[in-house]
Design a protein around this motif. Structure first.
Motif, PDB file in Angstrom:
ATOM      1  N   SER A  10       3.599   2.545  -0.880  1.00  0.00           N
ATOM      2  CA  SER A  10       3.239   1.783  -0.095  1.00  0.00           C
ATOM      3  C   SER A  10       4.594   0.573   0.275  1.00  0.00           C
ATOM      4  N   CYS A  11       5.692   1.190  -0.468  1.00  0.00           N
ATOM      5  CA  CYS A  11       6.902   0.313   0.002  1.00  0.00           C
ATOM      6  C   CYS A  11       7.433   0.795   1.291  1.00  0.00           C
ATOM      7  N   SER A  12       8.152  -0.482   2.098  1.00  0.00           N
ATOM      8  CA  SER A  12       8.592  -0.211   3.388  1.00  0.00           C
ATOM      9  C   SER A  12       9.987   0.840   3.345  1.00  0.00           C
TER      10      SER A  12
END
Length: 402
Positions: free
Chosen positions: A316-318
């Motif tokens: 979910s990290c950019s």
């Protein structure tokens, strides 16, 4: 060489092919011996003493025959100190005669003028000299007294013999990041190429990682330096976690463990990664039925590593598409889950995750061939970490026990 992809996966980009594995490694690391004249405090294989079970000359040649059949591009030979093995040059000649290129890493102890001239005459052998400080003060605190002069003497011998483009390999620590320009100057002086790699908490490095791994500010300094001055600097794809800052560094930017690279150790055990020498990453042994080929293509571990990975908490990290969750070995030996953040995550997620880990419960390296029965310690003062631009990059670092 073809990709070994999951049946439902559509092979597209080169990175996608690598992610799902190849039918032969692009290159592999082969530690010929654990014997070494040094006791570097961060040695990833805890080398020092020779293992009496190491592969014989004939067994090594049989592995080389396999690599030729598999069309492996080259083998990265290390140790220990590989040149102290009596049949080292015989094996190098055998490999090159069988179309397997050789790059070997050495502390330089055996690179005499005669050896340098021999190497300069070969078109299929590359040399990598290890140096972890641009000054004797910094280098010898980590690699041992006199090791700086040994490495510089080897470089002079290679340069005098006309060997251009050999590599100078530096493991980045918080005590030498401030010397990046000096390392580059040394490489330029000898018409060599600078190669920098990441410190991992592997082998004896597990005991000094907390004290030696670069600070967050130094990681940013390293990243900025590579973007500004790293056009001709090799990184061994070991800093792909820094891609989380924004622009990816040149290279694969993907953990290749069990997909495009692996390690063969002196006794023939095959591990997914040179930095993960632990039974959890042991895929098999070249002495088994089917040899190295069977291990690479059909071991349960490698098959599992080549399956689509979910990314876990990092997905979910950019920055996930850039750093891919970071280094498997760094996570494992600091006690973090393999689907969690890299301990040096540039977004700070690793630092937060480490706060919840009991360091005493982190996995320990499986093997220790140190000259003494315990890992060689590095004595560090209580001063805060030295900054990347400190005039004395050794600040706070004492002489190691030997």
């Amino acid at each position: 060489m073809t990709a070994v992809a999951a049946p439902s996966h559509r092979v597209g980009s080169l990175v996608e092919q690598f992610q799902f594995g190849l039918d032969a490694p692009i290159c592999l690391t082969w530690e010929l011996t654990y014997a070494c004249n040094l006791s570097c405090v961060h040695c990833l294989s805890s080398s020092g003493r020779r293992d009496p079970r190491e592969l014989s000359t004939a067994e090594c040649k049989a592995v080389i025959d396999e690599l030729e059949r598999m069309q492996v591009f080259y083998v990265n030979i290390g140790g220990g100190e590989p040149t102290v093995r009596p049949d080292f040059w015989e094996l190098v000649d055998y490999a090159t005669d069988h179309h397997v290129g050789v790059k070997f890493s050495t502390n330089g102890v055996k690179i005499t003028p005669d050896v340098a001239r021999r190497l300069a005459d070969s078109d299929y052998v590359d040399v990598q000299i290890s140096l972890d400080g641009a000054t004797a003060e910094v280098n010898d605190a980590v690699r041992g007294v006199g090791s700086y002069e040994t490495a510089l003497r080897a470089m002079r011998n290679l340069a005098d013999a006309g060997f251009t483009g050999f590599k100078i390999s530096v493991v980045m620590t918080r005590h030498n990041i401030g010397q990046l320009d000096e390392f580059k100057a040394i490489a330029d002086r000898f018409d060599a190429q600078l190669r920098i790699t990441r410190l991992r908490p592997s082998g004896r490095g597990a005991d000094v990682w907390d004290e030696l791994h670069p600070t967050a500010a130094q990681q940013r300094t390293l990243y900025d330096w590579l973007l500004a001055r790293g056009d001709n600097v090799l990184t061994g794809d070991s800093f792909f976690h820094l891609a989380g800052y924004g622009e990816a560094l040149p290279g694969l930017n993907l953990c290749g463990a069990g997909r495009v690279v692996c390690l063969i150790d002196p006794v023939g055990d095959v591990y997914a990664c040179p930095f993960a020498i632990h039974e959890s990453f042991l895929a098999g042994n070249v002495r088994g039925s089917g040899g190295f080929t069977e291990v690479w293509r059909h071991s349960e571990l490698f098959t599992d590593l080549r399956r689509p990975q979910t990314g876990g908490a990092c997905s979910s990290c950019s920055a996930f598409d850039a750093c891919r969750g970071g280094c498997m070995a760094a996570k494992f030996f600091t006690g973090l889950p393999l689907d969690g953040p890299d301990p040096e995550c540039v977004k700070g997620h690793g630092e937060s995750a480490l706060a919840g880990v009991d360091g005493a419960s982190a996995p320990r390296p499986s093997l220790d061939h140190s000259h003494r029965s315990r890992p060689v310690p590095v004595t560090l003062g209580s001063r805060p970490p030295v900054s990347a631009c400190n005039e004395n990059p050794l600040a706070g670092l004492g002489a190691p026990g030997r």
